[in-house]
Motif scaffolding. Structure first.
Motif, PDB file in Angstrom:
ATOM      1  N   GLY A  83      47.217  36.685  55.021  1.00  0.00           N
ATOM      2  CA  GLY A  83      46.459  35.915  54.068  1.00  0.00           C
ATOM      3  C   GLY A  83      46.611  34.429  54.312  1.00  0.00           C
ATOM      4  N   TYR A 142      47.547  41.266  53.093  1.00  0.00           N
ATOM      5  CA  TYR A 142      46.693  42.276  52.488  1.00  0.00           C
ATOM      6  C   TYR A 142      46.643  43.505  53.392  1.00  0.00           C
ATOM      7  N   TRP A 174      38.060  47.384  50.020  1.00  0.00           N
ATOM      8  CA  TRP A 174      37.946  45.961  50.330  1.00  0.00           C
ATOM      9  C   TRP A 174      36.462  45.644  50.292  1.00  0.00           C
ATOM     10  N   SER A 175      35.978  45.186  49.138  1.00  0.00           N
ATOM     11  CA  SER A 175      34.535  45.067  48.951  1.00  0.00           C
ATOM     12  C   SER A 175      34.247  43.970  47.953  1.00  0.00           C
ATOM     13  N   ASP A 176      33.072  43.395  48.047  1.00  0.00           N
ATOM     14  CA  ASP A 176      32.732  42.349  47.072  1.00  0.00           C
ATOM     15  C   ASP A 176      32.254  42.925  45.750  1.00  0.00           C
ATOM     16  N   THR A 177      32.326  44.229  45.599  1.00  0.00           N
ATOM     17  CA  THR A 177      31.969  44.813  44.309  1.00  0.00           C
ATOM     18  C   THR A 177      33.159  45.438  43.606  1.00  0.00           C
ATOM     19  N   ASP A 178      34.310  45.359  44.201  1.00  0.00           N
ATOM     20  CA  ASP A 178      35.458  46.047  43.621  1.00  0.00           C
ATOM     21  C   ASP A 178      36.444  45.089  42.965  1.00  0.00           C
ATOM     22  N   THR A 179      36.846  45.453  41.776  1.00  0.00           N
ATOM     23  CA  THR A 179      37.782  44.664  41.002  1.00  0.00           C
ATOM     24  C   THR A 179      39.188  44.810  41.541  1.00  0.00           C
ATOM     25  N   GLN A 180      39.949  43.732  41.482  1.00  0.00           N
ATOM     26  CA  GLN A 180      41.378  43.795  41.790  1.00  0.00           C
ATOM     27  C   GLN A 180      42.165  44.025  40.511  1.00  0.00           C
ATOM     28  N   TYR A 212      47.180  44.061  48.018  1.00  0.00           N
ATOM     29  CA  TYR A 212      47.352  42.630  48.270  1.00  0.00           C
ATOM     30  C   TYR A 212      48.698  42.157  47.708  1.00  0.00           C
TER      31      TYR A 212
END
Lengths: 114, 109
Positions: free
Chosen positions: A58, A48, A97-103, A33
């Motif tokens: 974005g 992204y 690209w997931s709602d469980t992965d930290t940036q 990103y």
């Protein structure tokens, strides 16, 4: 290299010039990103990439382009810089690209366009 | 158009105080809510919340999400000067992250 690196650390650029901000990660993360951070506006997503070979726009993509030729690198190009692009630019990556992965964020590039 | 709104904008407290930072977000395509701490440079990850009512805790920091009222709070107990930073809240909505403008916390010795 460990994590995400960005180059240059800072840059002063004349309006109208072309500039590429570099971002490299060695974590084999699929998603990357680019954000810009401005006082009072917070972090805003520019472009992204979900995986190598794909990119997406974005919130504020105008005036910027990206490419993702491989997993590690995600350069951001300003084709013809304008003063409103003065900002701090952060590159980030996440495993997927997931709602469980930290940036994870790079250290940032401070760009001034005169 | 405000997508993610944080409050207060800034806060000054004394060491040992407890603080509560607030973040409200939009419901459309909500996937998760994230908190970051930003000191001098890059934001560092604190918490990711996807389920309502489940508190996440790390040392003196904790956070919880309320998906009915569309907000999250970040609590810091027994604050220390090292907690001084800007705390960012971000919503993962659809396939994009939307950040708030942050709460600037200053902890005075």
């Amino acid at each position: 290299i460990a994590g995400i690196t960005q180059a240059p650390t800072s840059q002063i650029l004349a309006a109208g010039r072309r500039m590429t901000l570099r971002c490299t990660q060695d974590m084999r993360h699929n998603a990357m990103y680019w954000y810009r951070q401005d006082l009072g506006l917070g972090l805003r997503l520019i472009h992204y990439s979900n995986t190598a070979g794909t990119t997406g726009k974005g919130e504020v993509p105008d005036g910027y382009s990206v490419s993702r030729a491989n997993t590690d690198d995600f350069p951001l190009t300003l084709a013809s810089a304008v003063p409103s692009q003065t900002s701090v630019y952060f590159c980030a990556s996440s495993r997927q690209w997931s709602d469980t992965d930290t940036q994870y964020f790079g250290p940032g590039t401070r760009l001034t366009v005169l | 158009e405000d997508k993610v709104v944080q409050s207060p904008l800034s806060l000054v407290v004394h060491e040992g105080d407890t603080v509560t930072l607030n973040c409200s977000y939009e419901v459309t395509n909500f996937r998760s809510l994230l908190w970051y701490k930003q000191e001098k440079k890059a934001p560092t990850f604190l918490f990711m919340l996807t389920s309502s009512g489940i508190e996440k805790k790390s040392g003196r920091l904790s956070s919880i999400l309320d998906k009915k009222e569309l907000f999250s709070i970040l609590n810091i107990t027994a604050t220390q000067t090292g907690d001084s930073a800007v705390y960012l809240c971000a919503e993962l909505r659809g396939n994009q992250f939307y950040f708030g403008t942050g709460t600037s916390l200053t902890v005075i010795p």
